[in-house]
Design a protein around this motif. Structure first.
Motif, PDB file in Angstrom:
ATOM      1  N   GLU A   1       0.834  -1.199   0.000  1.00  0.00           N
ATOM      2  CA  GLU A   1       0.000   0.000   0.000  1.00  0.00           C
ATOM      3  C   GLU A   1       0.871   1.252   0.000  1.00  0.00           C
ATOM      4  O   GLU A   1       1.704   1.441   0.893  1.00  0.00           O
TER       5      GLU A   1
ATOM      6  N   LEU B   1       2.056   5.044   0.619  1.00  0.00           N
ATOM      7  CA  LEU B   1       1.713   6.024   1.644  1.00  0.00           C
ATOM      8  C   LEU B   1       1.243   7.308   0.985  1.00  0.00           C
ATOM      9  O   LEU B   1       1.851   7.790   0.030  1.00  0.00           O
TER      10      LEU B   1
ATOM     11  N   SER C   1      -3.058   8.505   4.487  1.00  0.00           N
ATOM     12  CA  SER C   1      -2.711   7.262   5.199  1.00  0.00           C
ATOM     13  C   SER C   1      -2.673   7.506   6.705  1.00  0.00           C
ATOM     14  O   SER C   1      -2.513   8.643   7.171  1.00  0.00           O
TER      15      SER C   1
ATOM     16  N   LYS D   1       1.729   5.109  10.460  1.00  0.00           N
ATOM     17  CA  LYS D   1       2.724   4.605   9.502  1.00  0.00           C
ATOM     18  C   LYS D   1       4.038   5.388   9.576  1.00  0.00           C
ATOM     19  O   LYS D   1       5.066   4.910   9.110  1.00  0.00           O
ATOM     20  N   VAL D   2       4.020   6.615  10.135  1.00  0.00           N
ATOM     21  CA  VAL D   2       5.244   7.429  10.201  1.00  0.00           C
ATOM     22  C   VAL D   2       5.708   7.692  11.633  1.00  0.00           C
ATOM     23  O   VAL D   2       6.578   8.517  11.868  1.00  0.00           O
TER      24      VAL D   2
ATOM     25  N   LYS E   1      -4.478  11.183  10.348  1.00  0.00           N
ATOM     26  CA  LYS E   1      -3.860  10.906   9.051  1.00  0.00           C
ATOM     27  C   LYS E   1      -2.521  11.644   8.987  1.00  0.00           C
ATOM     28  O   LYS E   1      -2.268  12.572   9.756  1.00  0.00           O
ATOM     29  N   ILE E   2      -1.658  11.224   8.068  1.00  0.00           N
ATOM     30  CA  ILE E   2      -0.350  11.872   7.917  1.00  0.00           C
ATOM     31  C   ILE E   2      -0.525  13.362   7.640  1.00  0.00           C
ATOM     32  O   ILE E   2       0.194  14.198   8.182  1.00  0.00           O
TER      33      ILE E   2
ATOM     34  N   ALA F   1       9.218   9.130   3.752  1.00  0.00           N
ATOM     35  CA  ALA F   1       8.218   8.079   3.529  1.00  0.00           C
ATOM     36  C   ALA F   1       7.323   8.368   2.331  1.00  0.00           C
ATOM     37  O   ALA F   1       6.960   7.468   1.577  1.00  0.00           O
ATOM     38  N   LEU F   2       6.964   9.640   2.131  1.00  0.00           N
ATOM     39  CA  LEU F   2       6.049  10.009   1.056  1.00  0.00           C
ATOM     40  C   LEU F   2       6.764  10.509  -0.204  1.00  0.00           C
ATOM     41  O   LEU F   2       6.130  10.751  -1.219  1.00  0.00           O
TER      42      LEU F   2
END
Length: 197
Positions: A25, A27, A31, A35-36, A130-131, A167-168
């Motif tokens: 999936e 990012l 997301s 996740k971060v 969310k991010i 990450a993104l």
């Protein structure tokens, strides 16, 4: 008696391609913020003692490939955060002048951001965030990272703008905010240092 076993390896002679990054999936700003998160229950925090000299601290960061560390005293009490910019910018020279010390005599404690100046989020609020929400929060507080605290008030983790950017694969620019006249000058000098490099 050894409780671990060796795993069988495979040859790479017939491997030519990388896996498709879309097999997992991707990012996005939408997301989950989890996740971060650098979660201290899964990965030990990057710590540094308050009395480490700034040159040694910078050496540790460069060789450890980290941009910031949590500052502690000899009783493991959390005192603040120091980042690589604190160790190399004008802040170092102005602090040396203020303390009438040589630059090489300054310690991490002299240039760190004290915990009283930092912001934190409850870990529980990050679970549903969310991010993109974290980026907006970082912009609002004008800091490069936000700490996370658990229900009992212990440090649970951290989210940094640089981790989100990596990450993104997008730039995440957070402008510092001044809360006093003194901080206005510090921010101006920090930006002069960035553009002078």
């Amino acid at each position: 008696m050894n409780e671990f076993k060796k795993l069988s390896t495979v040859k790479l002679e017939n491997v030519y391609n990388f896996c498709n990054p879309y097999d997992s999936e991707p990012l996005l700003l939408e997301s989950s913020a989890l996740k971060v998160v650098t979660d201290f229950t899964r990965r030990a925090p990057q710590l540094i003692l308050k009395d480490v000299d700034i040159d040694h601290a910078l050496y540790m960061m460069v060789n450890g490939h980290v941009r910031s560390k949590l500052v502690i005293d000899h009783d493991d009490t959390f005192l603040g955060v120091v980042n690589s910019r604190d160790l190399t910018g004008r802040k170092v020279l102005s602090m040396a002048q203020k303390l009438s010390q040589a630059r090489s005599d300054l310690s991490v404690e002299d240039v760190m951001t004290c915990k009283s100046e930092l912001h934190a989020l409850p870990y529980s609020s990050v679970k549903s965030a969310k991010i993109g929400d974290i980026i907006e929060t970082l912009k609002d507080i004008g800091q490069q990272h936000v700490l996370l605290v658990n229900k009992r008030g212990g440090l649970r983790g951290m989210i940094s703008a640089s981790d989100i950017a990596r990450a993104l694969h997008i730039p995440v620019n957070i402008l510092q905010k001044a809360h006093s006249f003194k901080e206005v000058f510090a921010i101006i000098h920090a930006h002069e240092d960035m553009f002078a490099s």
